[in-house]
Write an enzyme that holds these catalytic residues in place. Structure first.
Site, PDB file in Angstrom:
ATOM      1  N   HIS A  99      -8.088   3.702  30.962  1.00  0.00           N
ATOM      2  CA  HIS A  99      -6.267   2.640  31.203  1.00  0.00           C
ATOM      3  C   HIS A  99      -6.788   1.984  29.843  1.00  0.00           C
ATOM      4  CE1 HIS A  99      -6.031   4.135  35.397  1.00  0.00           C
ATOM      5  NE2 HIS A  99      -6.437   5.120  34.456  1.00  0.00           N
ATOM      6  N   HIS A 134      -0.584   5.126  29.734  1.00  0.00           N
ATOM      7  CA  HIS A 134      -1.570   4.100  29.297  1.00  0.00           C
ATOM      8  C   HIS A 134      -1.453   3.562  27.742  1.00  0.00           C
ATOM      9  CE1 HIS A 134      -3.420   4.392  33.548  1.00  0.00           C
ATOM     10  NE2 HIS A 134      -3.424   5.328  33.018  1.00  0.00           N
TER      11      HIS A 134
END
Ligand code: RB5
Length: 148
Positions: A99, A134
């Site tokens: 992430h 992300h």
């Protein structure tokens, strides 16, 4: 072969050796920026050296160690281009890559983690970053360097 930079203050020299031994079993190329004694040093000085070396290029990621992992990560995140994540279990190890695309991870030599640090590093190394949302969010983090 992954090229990894590692540095510690006096609070994590045993952990540093454990990590280096582990990384060698994974055939990583390691740049060890010290320290190697328990003589007291100031972690921001070590963080700057390691991050500047990383920013020269050619490294996959870096590992910063101090007593808690806190001071090193705070200092590293002040340096342009660095995203240093304090990882504390297998989930955060994976997410730090997947992430946040962290380019440094930080650990504490005086912390009692629920899993070995080497397992967390392995998890981080084997995770992948790249989903659109992300990428967008990490780009926004890096924009902060320019805007603020
Ligand atoms: C050194 O005593 C200690 O403060 C340092 O290793 C680190 O834990 C700071 O965040």
């Amino acid at each position: 072969m992954k090229k990894i930079i590692i540095a510690s203050d006096h609070g994590a020299i045993v952990l540093k050796d454990i990590i280096i031994s582990f990384l060698k079993t994974k055939n990583c190329e390691i740049k060890d920026m010290g320290v190697n004694t328990e003589d007291s040093v100031d972690y921001p000085d070590i963080a700057i050296l390691a991050c500047q070396e990383f920013n020269k290029g050619g490294y996959d990621f870096g590992i910063l160690l101090c007593g808690t992992g806190i001071g090193m990560s705070l200092a590293a995140n002040k340096i342009k281009g660095i995203r240093c994540a304090q990882v504390y279990d297998l989930f955060t190890a994976e997410m730090a890559k997947a992430h946040n695309n962290a380019n440094f991870i930080a650990f504490g030599g005086r912390v009692n983690y629920s899993v070995p640090v080497t397992e967390m590093i392995d998890k981080f190394m084997n995770a992948t970053f790249g989903e659109d949302r992300h990428i967008r969010r990490v780009n926004k983090i890096m924009d902060i360097e320019r805007k603020c």
